[in-house]
Design an enzyme around this catalytic site. Structure first.
Site, PDB file in Angstrom:
ATOM      1  N   ASN A   1      -9.871  -0.229  -0.963  1.00 38.01           N
ATOM      2  CA  ASN A   1      -9.082  -0.436   0.241  1.00 38.01           C
ATOM      3  C   ASN A   1      -9.941  -0.390   1.498  1.00 38.01           C
ATOM      4  O   ASN A   1     -10.789   0.492   1.639  1.00 38.01           O
ATOM      5  CB  ASN A   1      -7.987   0.630   0.344  1.00 38.01           C
TER       6      ASN A   1
ATOM      7  N   ASP B   1       0.842  -1.192   0.000  1.00 46.61           N
ATOM      8  CA  ASP B   1       0.000   0.000   0.000  1.00 46.61           C
ATOM      9  C   ASP B   1       0.882   1.248   0.000  1.00 46.61           C
ATOM     10  O   ASP B   1       2.103   1.181  -0.041  1.00 46.61           O
ATOM     11  CB  ASP B   1      -0.909  -0.064   1.236  1.00 46.61           C
ATOM     12  N   HIS B   2       0.255   2.421   0.088  1.00 48.04           N
ATOM     13  CA  HIS B   2       0.884   3.737   0.016  1.00 48.04           C
ATOM     14  C   HIS B   2       2.391   3.759   0.306  1.00 48.04           C
ATOM     15  O   HIS B   2       2.829   3.434   1.403  1.00 48.04           O
ATOM     16  CB  HIS B   2       0.213   4.692   1.011  1.00 48.04           C
TER      17      HIS B   2
ATOM     18  N   HIS C   1      -9.056   9.176   4.038  1.00 49.44           N
ATOM     19  CA  HIS C   1      -8.696   8.054   4.903  1.00 49.44           C
ATOM     20  C   HIS C   1      -9.272   8.257   6.301  1.00 49.44           C
ATOM     21  O   HIS C   1      -9.394   9.382   6.781  1.00 49.44           O
ATOM     22  CB  HIS C   1      -7.176   7.933   5.014  1.00 49.44           C
TER      23      HIS C   1
ATOM     24  N   HIS D   1      -9.830   4.557  -2.693  1.00 50.46           N
ATOM     25  CA  HIS D   1      -9.158   4.751  -1.406  1.00 50.46           C
ATOM     26  C   HIS D   1     -10.103   5.474  -0.452  1.00 50.46           C
ATOM     27  O   HIS D   1     -11.036   6.142  -0.870  1.00 50.46           O
ATOM     28  CB  HIS D   1      -7.889   5.580  -1.583  1.00 50.46           C
TER      29      HIS D   1
ATOM     30  N   GLU E   1      -2.627   8.727   6.398  1.00 50.07           N
ATOM     31  CA  GLU E   1      -2.321   7.313   6.202  1.00 50.07           C
ATOM     32  C   GLU E   1      -0.832   7.129   6.409  1.00 50.07           C
ATOM     33  O   GLU E   1      -0.012   7.606   5.611  1.00 50.07           O
ATOM     34  CB  GLU E   1      -2.725   6.855   4.788  1.00 50.07           C
TER      35      GLU E   1
END
Length: 340
Positions: free
Chosen positions: A271, A95-96, A212, A249, A169
């Protein structure tokens, strides 16, 4: 079934796009949460995606040295063994990853998969994410070109985020404002820089107000219909219908209508982290409160080993997280779609 091969992963994504469903992509931080994810997908009879963020990989690397690469590799190797016991296909994803962590995370992981493929094997991960949303779009896409070439050579799919997702995040923070919406021009520049598949497959995390974390109603304004504008704008220029495979996201707390609109406009991956974290922790909290005198040696007593044994509350946590994932599969229409 084993971890998805590159061919199976591409088939998964193609089927999701054609069938107007998406795979939940579940962040994991331990072997326990990995099993919860695998169990949730298996109970839903859905293939799925398991992903490890930079913070998750650092945690997996142990608090003694907090090495992201060893943490990610260790869990991926573990997943390659235990996933064979589940009747589904699972893709492993990172992920990120922002610019300042590329050299300590994605690039070394790409190198590992490059070596495996050069020796006639399969990549360790099926996809990696480059999060350049904090950079200018020009710099973002320049790095994206480099990473896409390496990913394609290693038979890996790249995920790119071209504009910010709000909230926080793993230390990457963006304000909640009008910049959280990708424009058709942004999409056109992405297509021109990365191509539309001829240079390697990539997933596009476009922004349509995503944030997020969890916010109260009214704080976040999602516009998933924007994704249709991006598809049509690029299709008009390049002649390829629905050119993008989108990623959703910041999906925790989204309404059924918002999710449905996103699916109709090309989202193939969504996600989930905040909701599954809570689903894992909530049964533990309940167990601790209900068994306070047993999990603690109160007033010099000996406690109750059966209640403080990590297996007693760990099984509850796994079940709680797995149940949330089965609901996510239903929301995203992936229930019962596993490849035979």
């Amino acid at each position: 079934m084993p971890i998805a091969t590159p061919e199976i992963y591409n088939e998964m994504l193609d089927r999701a796009k054609a069938g107007r469903f998406a795979y939940p992509a579940i962040n994991v931080t331990s072997t326990q949460t990995l099993h919860a994810a695998l169990r949730g997908f298996a109970e839903a009879e859905s293939d799925g995606i398991v992903q490890i963020s930079t913070g998750g990989a650092e945690f997996l690397g142990g608090q003694y040295n907090k090495d992201m690469v060893s943490g990610a590799v260790a869990l991926a190797e573990f997943a390659h063994i235990v996933a064979e016991k589940y009747p589904i296909n699972i893709a492993l994803h990172t992920d990120h990853c922002p610019k300042d962590k590329l050299d300590g995370y994605v690039r070394p992981l790409l190198a590992i998969s490059e070596q495996r493929v050069a020796e006639g094997g399969l990549p360790l991960f099926q996809s990696h994410m480059w999060d350049g949303s904090a950079e200018t779009l020009a710099d973002n896409l320049e790095i994206g070109r480099e990473l896409l070439a390496r990913a394609a050579a290693a038979r890996i799919v790249l995920e790119v985020e071209i504009t910010p997702t709000g909230g926080e995040e793993d230390g990457v923070t963006h304000e909640i404002n009008d910049e959280l919406y990708t424009t058709v021009d942004d999409a056109l520049r992405t297509a021109e820089a990365l191509g539309l598949g001829e240079n390697g497959r990539y997933l596009l995390a476009a922004s349509f107000g995503n944030v997020h974390g969890v916010y109260k109603p009214g704080n976040v304004v999602l516009r998933p219909e924007l994704l249709k504008d991006l598809q049509e704008g690029v299709a008009a220029r390049h002649g390829k219908q629905e050119p993008f495979d989108f990623v959703f996201h910041g999906g925790s707390g989204s309404t059924a209508e918002e999710i449905a609109t996103a699916l109709e406009n090309g989202v193939v991956k969504m996600n989930l982290d905040t909701d599954t974290q809570y689903a894992f922790t909530r049964p533990i909290a309940d167990h601790m409160f209900r068994n306070y005198g047993g999990v603690l040696k109160v007033d010099g007593e000996v406690g109750d080993k059966k209640t403080y044994d990590p297996r007693s509350w760990g099984k509850l946590a796994e079940a709680g997280m797995a149940e949330r994932i089965t609901r996510a599969c239903a929301d995203l229409r992936s229930t019962g779609t596993k490849l035979k």
